[in-house]
Write an enzyme that holds these catalytic residues in place. Sequence first.
Site, PDB file in Angstrom:
ATOM      1  N   SER A  26     -50.514   9.184  21.272  1.00 15.15           N
ATOM      2  CA  SER A  26     -49.482   8.477  20.501  1.00 15.15           C
ATOM      3  C   SER A  26     -48.134   9.201  20.538  1.00 15.15           C
ATOM      4  CB  SER A  26     -49.948   8.349  19.053  1.00 15.15           C
ATOM      5  OG  SER A  26     -48.972   7.696  18.288  1.00 15.15           O
ATOM      6  N   ASN A 133     -52.698   7.576  11.599  1.00 16.33           N
ATOM      7  CA  ASN A 133     -51.956   8.837  11.755  1.00 16.33           C
ATOM      8  C   ASN A 133     -51.699   9.372  10.354  1.00 16.33           C
ATOM      9  OD1 ASN A 133     -50.221  10.925  12.191  1.00 16.33           O
ATOM     10  ND2 ASN A 133     -48.624   9.730  13.197  1.00 16.33           N
ATOM     11  N   CYS A 136     -48.746  13.181  10.561  1.00 18.11           N
ATOM     12  CA  CYS A 136     -47.411  13.378  11.143  1.00 18.11           C
ATOM     13  C   CYS A 136     -46.659  14.467  10.379  1.00 18.11           C
ATOM     14  CB  CYS A 136     -46.608  12.082  11.117  1.00 18.11           C
ATOM     15  SG  CYS A 136     -44.960  12.338  11.794  1.00 18.11           S
ATOM     16  N   GLY A 249     -52.032  20.056  24.624  1.00 20.15           N
ATOM     17  CA  GLY A 249     -51.741  20.875  25.795  1.00 20.15           C
ATOM     18  C   GLY A 249     -52.537  20.547  27.040  1.00 20.15           C
TER      19      GLY A 249
END
Length: 311
Positions: A26, A133, A136, A249
């Site tokens: 996202s 979500n 955030c 990552g």
Amino acid sequence: MVKPKKPNLSLKLGNLDLKNPVMVASGTFGYAEEFKDLIDLKKLGAIVTKTITLRARQGNLPPRTCETPAGMLNSIGLENPGINKFIQEKLPFLKKLGIPVIISIAAEETPDEFATLVRKLDQFPEVSAIELNISCPNLQKDKLISQDAKATLELVSAVRKLTEKCIIIKLSPNVTSITEIALAAQSAGADAVALINTLGGMSIDVNKRIPKLGAWVGGLSGPAIRPIAVKMVWEVYNKIKIPIIGMGGIMDTKSALEFFIAGATAVSVGTANFINPQVSLEIIAGLQKYMLDNNMQNLSQLTGRLKACKD
Ligand SMILES: Cc1cc2nc3c(=O)[nH]c(=O)nc-3n(C[C@H](O)[C@H](O)[C@H](O)COP(=O)(O)O)c2cc1C
């Protein structure tokens, strides 16, 4: 000689079938249309949209991104057109793609906004899953839902009653115990957890003595956070039964494999999309090759197969 069988990359997240376990994270892939000329979107396992809120948001002050030694800081602040405009203007393109579409949503003020968003999205068959979500870091809140097990349990339980669609909970690494939050999400009926969102970070221009981001602080992503993310996936895998979507990552096949071996059933590629929009497709091909070379027929032979010692 018998030709080795092509590994089966398919998987299930709740009632959602994916043909392969590589999706885009996202906020790093817009609403997919932005990438249509850069990558064959149909080959992705799934697309996770930029997080949508009830009302349109302009996001934070610029600069909203800056480079760090091994990744990036962002403070986008959930810029998005709001749910109604998303449904009118962005969903039709996603519908045509014929691959699972996961809509990421967030509340700005109160948790009931999640319920309103889920009720709206539940009406659309082209919405394959909903990602909450709750993590955030760019909303300038004192505490996130994903930093409180009780609040996570209450929210997920409330949302679970509203839809049969697959529900994914996006977790924050900015916590003392991510497993506690993952367990709360599981016991409230989540179909999967996605981890990790970005880590809180700050960068300073020493010549001007000002923060590099307009919002002062932001979320760190990219290779710098990978070892933290892999550890968290491994910790959560050892405690929960629902599938984990691992991220943080992932830059190539090798880094994606770390997540599978640690316990992820699927992976999401984020920051790497900005460097190489094709990277997810390269990871799908690399995963297939790794499984073939290691005689693995399906993903269950890879997920969580960390060995205790060298042999
Ligand atoms: C520019 C940017 C915007 C992001 N926006 C969102 C977002 O809207 N919703 C969300 O859940 N995560 C968002 N994320 C977090 C990513 O989805 C992902 O969890 C995180 O970046 C770690 O993965 P990565 O290191 O592969 O980027 C954003 C990340 C970046 C770099």
